[in-house]
Design a protein around this motif. Structure first.
Motif, PDB file in Angstrom:
ATOM      1  N   GLY A  12     -18.134   8.644  51.321  1.00 16.27           N
ATOM      2  CA  GLY A  12     -16.941   8.030  51.912  1.00 16.27           C
ATOM      3  C   GLY A  12     -15.694   8.847  51.669  1.00 16.27           C
ATOM      4  O   GLY A  12     -14.583   8.380  51.918  1.00 16.27           O
ATOM      5  N   THR A  15     -13.469   9.404  54.937  1.00 16.73           N
ATOM      6  CA  THR A  15     -12.740   8.192  55.321  1.00 16.73           C
ATOM      7  C   THR A  15     -11.568   7.965  54.375  1.00 16.73           C
ATOM      8  O   THR A  15     -10.433   7.717  54.807  1.00 16.73           O
ATOM      9  N   ARG A  19      -7.345   8.104  54.894  1.00 14.50           N
ATOM     10  CA  ARG A  19      -6.496   6.946  54.593  1.00 14.50           C
ATOM     11  C   ARG A  19      -5.421   7.273  53.559  1.00 14.50           C
ATOM     12  O   ARG A  19      -4.263   6.894  53.713  1.00 14.50           O
ATOM     13  N   ARG A 125     -24.812   6.036  59.903  1.00 14.71           N
ATOM     14  CA  ARG A 125     -23.700   6.721  60.567  1.00 14.71           C
ATOM     15  C   ARG A 125     -24.148   7.465  61.819  1.00 14.71           C
ATOM     16  O   ARG A 125     -23.442   7.525  62.817  1.00 14.71           O
ATOM     17  N   ILE A 168     -13.641  -0.935  51.822  1.00 12.53           N
ATOM     18  CA  ILE A 168     -12.891   0.288  52.137  1.00 12.53           C
ATOM     19  C   ILE A 168     -11.442   0.219  51.643  1.00 12.53           C
ATOM     20  O   ILE A 168     -10.929   1.176  51.054  1.00 12.53           O
TER      21      ILE A 168
END
Ligand code: ADP
Length: 181
Positions: A12, A15, A19, A125, A168
């Motif tokens: 992750g 991602t 962010r 994914r 997340i």
């Protein structure tokens, strides 16, 4: 602020790098995304790296380092950035040290996640290089070539380890907090 995000495939990190970069107002520089862009637009570099990526191997350092060197010289990178997926070999660490000096990075954010959870995430994914054989090879290559970088950066005292499992948003907050932001 110059940060590096390191983690095994599926942790992750991409991602979260996007962010956190957004929150800090600095660019997210992902060598994987840059290579994928070359592949999808069929540049000479893209044609060269396509088969390497599909096999789960690393692109040769000379190529990767040159691409990164040009990217960090762009004006939007002047105030800092998050590096995602570079450096990931000892040679790339040396190249980055050459560019920034040994104290160039403020923090290295390392993602710890359980391997079974990772394989599940990657299969879900469904990216072009997310077949089971490729995933397995990417793990091996990560263990051999990238995991040792954690010792190098650990000795410099700049490693921050994050639990990458869970919601997340929670993970993003966890990272910002660990960075003191
Ligand atoms: P993941 O972390 O899931 O493996 P990335 O998007 O970071 O995904 O990288 C995808 C692929 O791009 C790698 O398996 C490799 O082939 C290539 N690549 C990306 N960054 C580098 C790098 N720093 N050095 C060599 N190859 C790279």
């Amino acid at each position: 602020m110059k940060l590096l995000f390191i983690g095994p495939p599926g942790a992750g990190k991409g991602t979260q790098a996007a962010r956190v970069a957004d929150r800090l107002g600095i660019p997210h520089i992902s060598t994987g995304d840059m290579f994928r862009h070359h592949v999808s637009t069929e540049t000479d570099l893209g044609l060269l790296v396509d088969s390497i990526m599909k096999a789960g191997e690393y692109v040769p350092d000379e190529i990767t380092v040159e691409m990164l060197r040009e990217r960090v010289a762009e004006p939007d990178a002047a105030g800092g950035y998050i590096l995602d997926g570079f450096p990931r070999t000892a040679g790339q660490v040396a190249a980055l040290d050459g560019l920034l000096g040994e104290d160039g990075l403020d923090s290295v954010v390392v993602f710890g996640v359980d391997e079974d959870a990772l394989v599940e995430r990657l299969l879900a994914r469904g990216r072009a290089d997310d077949t089971e054989d490729t995933i397995r090879n990417r793990f091996n290559v990560y263990q051999e070539q990238t995991a040792p970088l954690l010792d190098t950066y650990g000795e410099r005292g700049i490693v921050v380890t994050i639990d990458g499992l869970g919601d997340i948003d929670d993970v993003t907050e966890r990272i910002l907090k660990a960075l003191g932001r």
